[in-house]
Design a protein around this motif. Sequence first.
Motif, PDB file in Angstrom:
ATOM      1  N   VAL A   1       0.913  -1.261   0.040  1.00  0.00           N
ATOM      2  CA  VAL A   1       0.165  -0.149  -0.028  1.00  0.00           C
ATOM      3  C   VAL A   1       0.843   1.103  -0.080  1.00  0.00           C
ATOM      4  O   VAL A   1       1.531   1.579   0.991  1.00  0.00           O
ATOM      5  N   ASP A   2       1.249   1.858  -1.233  1.00  0.00           N
ATOM      6  CA  ASP A   2       2.040   3.133  -1.366  1.00  0.00           C
ATOM      7  C   ASP A   2       1.173   4.119  -1.612  1.00  0.00           C
ATOM      8  O   ASP A   2       0.604   4.054  -2.746  1.00  0.00           O
ATOM      9  N   THR A   3       1.092   5.302  -1.012  1.00  0.00           N
ATOM     10  CA  THR A   3       0.215   6.192  -1.126  1.00  0.00           C
ATOM     11  C   THR A   3       0.452   7.019  -2.486  1.00  0.00           C
ATOM     12  O   THR A   3      -0.429   7.542  -3.070  1.00  0.00           O
ATOM     13  N   TYR A   4       1.652   6.921  -2.852  1.00  0.00           N
ATOM     14  CA  TYR A   4       2.110   7.953  -4.127  1.00  0.00           C
ATOM     15  C   TYR A   4       1.432   7.165  -5.429  1.00  0.00           C
ATOM     16  O   TYR A   4       1.001   8.015  -6.135  1.00  0.00           O
TER      17      TYR A   4
ATOM     18  N   TRP B   1      -3.200   6.983  -4.740  1.00  0.00           N
ATOM     19  CA  TRP B   1      -4.186   8.014  -4.297  1.00  0.00           C
ATOM     20  C   TRP B   1      -5.125   8.233  -5.389  1.00  0.00           C
ATOM     21  O   TRP B   1      -6.456   8.843  -4.730  1.00  0.00           O
TER      22      TRP B   1
ATOM     23  N   TRP C   1     -10.023   2.704  -1.253  1.00  0.00           N
ATOM     24  CA  TRP C   1     -10.312   2.353   0.008  1.00  0.00           C
ATOM     25  C   TRP C   1     -11.100   0.792   0.190  1.00  0.00           C
ATOM     26  O   TRP C   1     -10.807   0.133   1.174  1.00  0.00           O
TER      27      TRP C   1
ATOM     28  N   PHE D   1       4.676   5.584   2.622  1.00  0.00           N
ATOM     29  CA  PHE D   1       3.966   6.784   2.470  1.00  0.00           C
ATOM     30  C   PHE D   1       4.988   7.626   1.281  1.00  0.00           C
ATOM     31  O   PHE D   1       6.375   7.559   1.613  1.00  0.00           O
TER      32      PHE D   1
ATOM     33  N   ASP E   1       4.184  11.732  -0.926  1.00  0.00           N
ATOM     34  CA  ASP E   1       3.213  12.512  -1.199  1.00  0.00           C
ATOM     35  C   ASP E   1       3.339  12.761  -2.917  1.00  0.00           C
ATOM     36  O   ASP E   1       4.176  12.489  -3.623  1.00  0.00           O
TER      37      ASP E   1
ATOM     38  N   VAL F   1      -1.814  14.193  -0.801  1.00  0.00           N
ATOM     39  CA  VAL F   1      -2.372  12.951  -0.254  1.00  0.00           C
ATOM     40  C   VAL F   1      -2.872  13.015   1.147  1.00  0.00           C
ATOM     41  O   VAL F   1      -2.279  13.770   2.000  1.00  0.00           O
ATOM     42  N   ASP F   2      -3.665  12.498   1.550  1.00  0.00           N
ATOM     43  CA  ASP F   2      -4.554  12.464   2.855  1.00  0.00           C
ATOM     44  C   ASP F   2      -3.812  11.464   3.795  1.00  0.00           C
ATOM     45  O   ASP F   2      -4.440  10.302   3.711  1.00  0.00           O
ATOM     46  N   PHE F   3      -2.788  11.667   4.313  1.00  0.00           N
ATOM     47  CA  PHE F   3      -2.176  10.602   5.089  1.00  0.00           C
ATOM     48  C   PHE F   3      -2.832  10.099   6.285  1.00  0.00           C
ATOM     49  O   PHE F   3      -3.064   8.879   6.695  1.00  0.00           O
TER      50      PHE F   3
ATOM     51  N   TYR G   1      -5.315   7.436   4.855  1.00  0.00           N
ATOM     52  CA  TYR G   1      -4.654   6.174   4.710  1.00  0.00           C
ATOM     53  C   TYR G   1      -4.489   5.509   6.024  1.00  0.00           C
ATOM     54  O   TYR G   1      -4.461   4.578   6.044  1.00  0.00           O
TER      55      TYR G   1
END
Length: 267
Positions: free
Chosen positions: A167-170, A173, A179, A196, A198, A219-221, A224
């Motif tokens: 699961v890599d936010t970059y 996103w 979700w 994480f 951005d 990104v809404d960390f 996440y």
Amino acid sequence: MERFSFNHATAKFWDQREAVEACARTGSGIGLWREPVQEMGLEASAKLVKDAGVEVTSLCRAGFFTDPKREAIDDNKRAIDEAAALGAPTLVLVSGGIPEGGTIDSAREGVKEALAELAPYAGERGVTLSIEPLHPMFASDRCVVTTINEALDLAAPYPAAQVGVVVDTYHIWWDPQVWQGIARAGHEGRIASFQFADWVTPLPAGVLTGRGQLGDGCVDFKRYLAEVDATGFAGPIEVELFNDALWARPGAEVFQETRTAFERVLS
């Protein structure tokens, strides 16, 4: 902060020993990369992290299954052995892009074939393969897997201990199903790595080194973290930033800035 892990790629040119020592001083984990490990030597690298008492949260990276196939499989097996020697619980896989003369469909079939050979090999060595979906802008040349749900479909034939997902936010996103994908990954016990970075624009030429420092983008960390935590995952969170401006600065300075940014975006 007890979950913070510093991926060495965030300070790409920082000496591996210095990075490990900084993590030891702050109680941080570290995500290692194969090239610095090989430069120091596998045995020396394993001794370094063991003696320092630093948790290796992942080894990056393997995959690239669309290279000449036998060579790619052999290299991935070496990477699995390296992860086991380092005590890394997971090996990150980037699938590779579209080979010359191929299509995105044929490339994805190649990923399935590679996993069929590699998953049992990893399981025997106590290493989980982490399929990392990358943003679609990388699909042609780096990674034909672009969503968590696609990665989970690839992992489905194998035990969760053998194959999981990153699961890599970059990279995810933007996905309107993200979700649901995270909830599914948690339900299946397949979250093997949580990273994480951005998203900032404009992207640089070449786009690869466009990852922003935490809090500099969109990104809404907090969400996440909440969504991943809701699955029951309580493992480390790696910060992995590919950024030329960061790479040009002293590693110790980038390390401290990154820890501060991590704390700030989650406070």
